[in-house]
Write an enzyme that holds these catalytic residues in place. Structure first.
Site, mmCIF file in Angstrom:
data_model
loop_
_atom_site.group_PDB
_atom_site.id
_atom_site.type_symbol
_atom_site.label_atom_id
_atom_site.label_comp_id
_atom_site.label_asym_id
_atom_site.label_seq_id
_atom_site.Cartn_x
_atom_site.Cartn_y
_atom_site.Cartn_z
ATOM 1 N N ASP A 185 0.861 -0.963 -0.026
ATOM 2 C CA ASP A 185 -0.305 0.179 -0.223
ATOM 3 C C ASP A 185 0.616 1.360 0.220
ATOM 4 O O ASP A 185 1.689 1.560 0.807
ATOM 5 C CB ASP A 185 -1.296 0.047 1.529
ATOM 6 C CG ASP A 185 -1.803 0.865 1.058
ATOM 7 O OD1 ASP A 185 -1.769 2.501 0.564
ATOM 8 O OD2 ASP A 185 -2.489 0.855 2.242
ATOM 9 N N TYR A 192 -10.517 14.414 -4.206
ATOM 10 C CA TYR A 192 -9.665 13.916 -5.683
ATOM 11 C C TYR A 192 -8.937 14.793 -6.063
ATOM 12 O O TYR A 192 -7.995 14.786 -6.397
ATOM 13 C CB TYR A 192 -10.693 13.220 -6.203
ATOM 14 C CG TYR A 192 -9.613 12.412 -7.613
ATOM 15 C CD1 TYR A 192 -8.980 11.175 -7.343
ATOM 16 C CD2 TYR A 192 -9.881 12.593 -8.952
ATOM 17 C CE1 TYR A 192 -8.728 10.530 -8.272
ATOM 18 C CE2 TYR A 192 -9.132 12.229 -10.133
ATOM 19 C CZ TYR A 192 -8.559 11.249 -9.452
ATOM 20 O OH TYR A 192 -8.081 10.547 -10.564
ATOM 21 N N ALA A 233 -8.724 17.898 -5.488
ATOM 22 C CA ALA A 233 -7.147 18.459 -4.577
ATOM 23 C C ALA A 233 -5.679 17.284 -4.443
ATOM 24 O O ALA A 233 -5.232 18.338 -4.727
ATOM 25 C CB ALA A 233 -7.527 19.050 -3.490
ATOM 26 N N LYS A 273 -5.118 15.433 -6.777
ATOM 27 C CA LYS A 273 -4.326 15.601 -7.886
ATOM 28 C C LYS A 273 -3.495 16.877 -8.471
ATOM 29 O O LYS A 273 -2.909 16.786 -8.388
ATOM 30 C CB LYS A 273 -5.247 15.202 -9.114
ATOM 31 C CG LYS A 273 -5.383 14.228 -9.074
ATOM 32 C CD LYS A 273 -5.008 12.637 -9.059
ATOM 33 C CE LYS A 273 -4.785 11.556 -9.670
ATOM 34 N NZ LYS A 273 -4.451 10.372 -9.184
HETATM 35 N N1 LIG Z 1 -9.996 6.412 -15.016
HETATM 36 C C1 LIG Z 1 -9.455 7.971 -15.013
HETATM 37 O O1 LIG Z 1 -10.877 8.682 -15.772
HETATM 38 C C2 LIG Z 1 -9.019 8.324 -14.730
HETATM 39 C C3 LIG Z 1 -8.650 9.694 -14.848
HETATM 40 C C4 LIG Z 1 -8.119 10.989 -14.463
HETATM 41 C C5 LIG Z 1 -6.583 10.083 -13.772
HETATM 42 N N2 LIG Z 1 -6.946 9.007 -13.209
HETATM 43 C C6 LIG Z 1 -5.683 8.495 -12.474
HETATM 44 O O2 LIG Z 1 -5.130 7.533 -13.388
HETATM 45 C C7 LIG Z 1 -4.470 6.166 -12.111
HETATM 46 C C8 LIG Z 1 -4.715 4.825 -13.204
HETATM 47 O O3 LIG Z 1 -6.304 4.818 -12.705
HETATM 48 P P1 LIG Z 1 -7.637 3.694 -12.855
HETATM 49 O O4 LIG Z 1 -8.494 4.128 -13.523
HETATM 50 O O5 LIG Z 1 -6.234 2.890 -14.272
HETATM 51 O O6 LIG Z 1 -7.912 2.833 -11.642
HETATM 52 P P2 LIG Z 1 -7.644 1.496 -11.419
HETATM 53 O O7 LIG Z 1 -8.684 0.947 -12.242
HETATM 54 O O8 LIG Z 1 -9.435 2.590 -9.437
HETATM 55 O O9 LIG Z 1 -7.073 0.758 -10.059
HETATM 56 C C9 LIG Z 1 -6.135 1.634 -9.785
HETATM 57 C C10 LIG Z 1 -4.485 0.407 -9.378
HETATM 58 O O10 LIG Z 1 -4.365 1.558 -8.561
HETATM 59 C C11 LIG Z 1 -3.858 0.347 -6.968
HETATM 60 N N3 LIG Z 1 -4.468 0.966 -5.417
HETATM 61 C C12 LIG Z 1 -4.918 1.643 -5.592
HETATM 62 N N4 LIG Z 1 -4.670 2.346 -4.664
HETATM 63 C C13 LIG Z 1 -3.582 1.857 -3.789
HETATM 64 C C14 LIG Z 1 -2.515 1.985 -2.566
HETATM 65 N N5 LIG Z 1 -2.996 2.627 -1.931
HETATM 66 N N6 LIG Z 1 -1.313 1.337 -3.109
HETATM 67 C C15 LIG Z 1 -1.157 0.126 -4.269
HETATM 68 N N7 LIG Z 1 -2.131 0.451 -5.431
HETATM 69 C C16 LIG Z 1 -2.997 0.482 -5.433
HETATM 70 C C17 LIG Z 1 -5.183 -0.557 -7.451
HETATM 71 O O11 LIG Z 1 -5.467 -1.592 -6.922
HETATM 72 P P3 LIG Z 1 -5.414 -2.007 -5.171
HETATM 73 O O12 LIG Z 1 -7.236 -2.218 -6.165
HETATM 74 O O13 LIG Z 1 -5.278 -4.197 -5.497
HETATM 75 O O14 LIG Z 1 -5.352 -1.260 -5.130
HETATM 76 C C18 LIG Z 1 -5.308 -0.481 -9.165
HETATM 77 O O15 LIG Z 1 -3.912 -1.826 -9.273
HETATM 78 C C19 LIG Z 1 -5.101 6.356 -10.704
HETATM 79 O O16 LIG Z 1 -4.069 8.026 -9.915
HETATM 80 C C20 LIG Z 1 -6.019 7.214 -10.824
HETATM 81 O O17 LIG Z 1 -6.330 8.792 -10.088
HETATM 82 C C21 LIG Z 1 -7.468 7.724 -14.128
#
Ligand SMILES: NC(=O)c1ccc[n+]([C@@H]2O[C@H](COP(=O)([O-])OP(=O)(O)OC[C@H]3O[C@@H](n4cnc5c(N)ncnc54)[C@H](OP(=O)(O)O)[C@@H]3O)[C@@H](O)[C@H]2O)c1
Length: 234
Positions: free
Chosen positions: A42, A129, A131, A133
Site C-alpha cells: 500500500d 480527489y 485537490a 491531483k
Molecule cells: N480512470 C480515469 O478516468 C482516470 C482519469 C484521470 C486520472 N486517473 C488516475 O489514473 C490512475 C489509474 O486509475 P485507473 O482508472 O486505472 O484506476 P483503477 O482501475 O481503479 O486502478 C487503480 C489501481 O491502483 C491500485 N491502488 C489503489 N490504491 C492503492 C494504494 N494505496 N497502494 C497501491 N496500489 C493502490 C489498485 O489496485 P488495488 O485495489 O489492489 O490496490 C489498482 O491497481 C489513478 O491515479 C487515477 O487517479 C484515472
C-alpha cells in the site's frame, strides 16, 4: 530499463506495465492486493513504501498510477475519506518518489505521475480527489527542479478513461437514488463521453502511450502532458 509501476493490477497501471514488458523492459508492479507479477503493498503506508523500496533494487524509472477516488458531495465529505485519498494520491506517491530518488539519481532515471484533468477543470463530487491531483502536479514540478539534471519528473493528466475507477454510481445530492446501478453507470458514461470532442472515453492504452513518451523524452521535465480527447480544450 527496470521500472516500478504502482497500480499495476488493473486499469492504466496494468496497461503501462504491459506496454513496458512488450518492449522488453523489466517491470516491478505494485498494488494493495497484489496479483500475478504484482507485489502487494500500500503506497499510502510507511510499511508499504518500505517494502517497495526494499524489493525494487536499482531502478531506472517510477510510474505512479495507484489512485483512489471517492465521489462525495459537499456536505458528505468525511475526514477518513480525505485521509484515504490524500494518502494514496498525494502523500504516498510524493514520499515514494523521495525514497526512490537516490537510486533514480544514480541511474539518471525518470518519474511519471498519473494526475488528472480534474486538477484544473472542476467536476461535481470530486473536491477531495481534484485537490490531491492538483497537489501531485505541484510537487511534480518542484521535484523536477530539485532532482535535475539527474532525474526527470513529469505527469500525465488524463481525461475520463474507461476503467473500474469511473464505473461507480455517482449520486448527485437531491437526485433520486438509481434502482438499476448498471443502467445508471452506462448513462453516466454516455454523458462523460459527450464531454470529449474526440467522441469517446480514453482507453488505458491511450494513457500508457503518453507515459512511455515521458519516460523516454530526454529534454522534458516538470511537464504535465494532457491526454484527454479534447476535454479541456472546450
Ligand atoms: N480512470 C480515469 O478516468 C482516470 C482519469 C484521470 C486520472 N486517473 C488516475 O489514473 C490512475 C489509474 O486509475 P485507473 O482508472 O486505472 O484506476 P483503477 O482501475 O481503479 O486502478 C487503480 C489501481 O491502483 C491500485 N491502488 C489503489 N490504491 C492503492 C494504494 N494505496 N497502494 C497501491 N496500489 C493502490 C489498485 O489496485 P488495488 O485495489 O489492489 O490496490 C489498482 O491497481 C489513478 O491515479 C487515477 O487517479 C484515472
Amino acid at each position: 530499463m527496470r521500472v516500478v509501476v504502482t497500480g499495476a493490477s488493473r486499469g492504466i497501471g496494468a496497461a503501462v506495465a504491459e506496454a513496458l514488458r512488450a518492449r522488453g523492459d523489466e517491470v516491478f508492479g505494485v498494488s494493495r492486493r497484489g496479483g500475478p507479477n504484482v507485489l502487494a503493498a500500500d503506497v499510502a503506508t510507511p510499511e508499504g513504501r518500505a517494502a517497495i523500496v526494499a524489493a525494487a533494487g536499482p531502478l531506472d524509472a517510477l510510474v505512479q498510477a495507484a489512485g483512489l477516488v471517492r465521489y462525495e458531495a459537499v456536505g458528505a465529505i468525511e475526514a477518513a475519506s480525505i485521509d484515504a485519498q490524500v494518502g494514496t494520491n498525494f502523500v504516498g506517491p510524493m514520499l515514494l518518489a523521495q525514497a526512490l530518488a537516490p537510486t533514480l539519481r544514480a541511474r539518471r532515471g525518470a518519474v511519471v505521475n498519473v494526475a488528472s484533468t480534474l486538477a484544473a477543470r472542476p467536476a461535481p463530487l470530486t473536491a477531495v480527489y481534484a485537490a490531491t491531483k492538483a497537489a501531485m502536479i505541484a510537487w511534480t514540478r518542484v521535484f523536477a527542479a530539485e532532482l535535475a539534471p539527474e532525474v526527470r519528473v513529469n505527469a500525465v493528466a488524463p481525461g475520463v478513461v474507461d476503467t473500474e475507477m469511473v464505473r461507480q454510481v455517482r449520486h448527485e445530492p437531491g437526485a433520486p437514488v438509481p434502482t438499476n446501478a448498471a443502467e445508471a453507470i452506462e448513462a453516466q458514461l454516455d454523458f462523460l463521453r459527450g464531454l470529449h470532442p474526440l467522441g469517446r472515453l480514453g482507453s488505458p492504452e491511450d494513457v500508457a502511450a503518453a507515459v512511455l513518451y515521458l519516460l523516454d523524452a530526454p529534454w522534458v521535465t516538470g511537464s504535465v502532458l494532457t491526454v484527454d480527447g479534447g476535454l479541456t480544450a472546450l
